[in-house]
Design an enzyme around this catalytic site. Sequence first.
Site, PDB file in Angstrom:
ATOM      1  N   LYS A  97       2.569  57.425 -33.042  1.00 46.99           N
ATOM      2  CA  LYS A  97       3.018  56.135 -33.570  1.00 46.99           C
ATOM      3  C   LYS A  97       2.106  55.630 -34.676  1.00 46.99           C
ATOM      4  CE  LYS A  97       5.215  54.296 -29.364  1.00 46.99           C
ATOM      5  NZ  LYS A  97       6.636  54.254 -29.724  1.00 46.99           N
TER       6      LYS A  97
ATOM      7  N   GLY B 222       7.728  48.318 -22.469  1.00 48.79           N
ATOM      8  CA  GLY B 222       6.701  47.854 -21.542  1.00 48.79           C
ATOM      9  C   GLY B 222       7.183  46.879 -20.500  1.00 48.79           C
TER      10      GLY B 222
ATOM     11  N   ARG C 264      24.695  48.911 -27.259  1.00 48.01           N
ATOM     12  CA  ARG C 264      26.073  48.423 -27.346  1.00 48.01           C
ATOM     13  C   ARG C 264      26.332  47.797 -28.709  1.00 48.01           C
ATOM     14  NH1 ARG C 264      29.561  48.770 -23.338  1.00 48.01           N
ATOM     15  NH2 ARG C 264      28.883  48.877 -21.163  1.00 48.01           N
TER      16      ARG C 264
END
Lengths: 195, 300
Positions: free
Chosen positions: B89, B161, B173
Amino acid sequence: MAPIVGVLALQGASREHTAALEKLGATVHQVRLPQDLVGLDAIVIPGGESTTISMLLESSETFEPLAELLNQGLPALGTCAGMILLAKEVLDGRPDQKSFAQIGIAVRRNAFGRQIASFETDLKIQNLDQPFPGVFIRAPGADILEPSVEVLASLKLDSGEETPVFCRQKNVLVTSFHPELTDDLRLHQFFLEHL
Amino acid sequence: MAESTSGSDSQVGTVRVKRGLADMLRGGVIMDVVTPAEAKIAEDAGAVAVMALERVPADIRRDGGVARMSDPAMVEGIQEAVTIPVMAKARIGHFAEAQILESLGVDYVDESEVLTPADEAHHIDKWAFTVPFVCGATNLGEALRRISEGACMIRSKGEAGTGNIVEAVRHLRSILGDIRKITQADQAELFDWAKQLQAPLGLVQEIAETGCLPVPMFCAGGIATPADASLVMQLGAEAVFVGSGIFKSEDPAPRAKAIVEATTHFQDPTMVAKASRGLGDAMPGLEIGELETKLAERGW
């Protein structure tokens, strides 16, 4: 009758193989469990993560029945991870990594390096007039172990050495590269024609 | 022997090889790890890749402070520990961190909202890199802006988290629902879609034609159980990222393996049930309404 081709769909790029085979008129069955193996004329083992696919073959109890079909002569095409899973020997693999040992080659995982070294190149393939688009992604390399393995394409490395990237032994075909990520259907066609 | 090519015409870092690696990860589980030992557990459990980061999201949330790229020594240790792809990351907009990760040879960079953003207006110009990037998105507009910047994989953000799947479901969605609507739109409506989404018209037109994103879409943020993985895969995710859900649970190794099984056999409730048995406690979950910081709101 259209041939029924199983595409191992535990993990990886099964969708692209399915699309290519269906375009060529084959009937495709997704294989995740032993019962999906019934009635197949051939099997395709796609690219993906070979260690993951190997574990999922075990846990789904599909490894043994598929191995038996392959030993009985079920034609197979393996691309990238599929090549690793069909090889007699896997170098640099995990100790518990299983393979079907259907083609007399030793494969080295990630022989061309990590993702930043992944590349595209035009390949000259035996019996094909025009070059084939070769897409190599963290691709495996092969060493030939048995003289009856035919090398249909190879690639010259920076070191000057040539490494096989497309091999055949009887009705088992393996590639280091990903024909399924291109629009070029010639390799799938070749596979279906030789069933 | 067949004739060979020289290989001299070979090209690295093409869109096809970048998106291609994402294609190879489909149907798999990518696991957050902070140490080589955790990476090994992840590989043993069947992860298709690991994500190296300094702290898992649950700890970032608890401890606060600035969350940054992982120590290069730790990334290298993880690369040595496993044979599967290693991702890492970088902070949003922090192209220098991304350059460092590329130089280490990581296989994918995640420009991630889980770390503290480095730029409040700009994301990284991802076209400038050979290494491919994955970015998070909460809606289709955000996904398309990231793709236009060069992202080769999108993951719905969820709320990292928390061990709470509700935000991941909302984002999935939203993205997939809008894609379905766009496939029904006529040519004139596509201009308005592009305007509403603040996204390039070309990408909107491409979606209208193909009915899917031009890059693989995975799901992240809040997956804690095999059933969670099955849920998001059935909703249309193509693979899952699990962050705190594994190493913040009572017994990480069997849970990791169970989530791998459920992701593969997501359409088969019997197999998901089998994978779900006797895993011990999942990570403690958090109610979204009570969060002080919503990580998903980072990114522009």
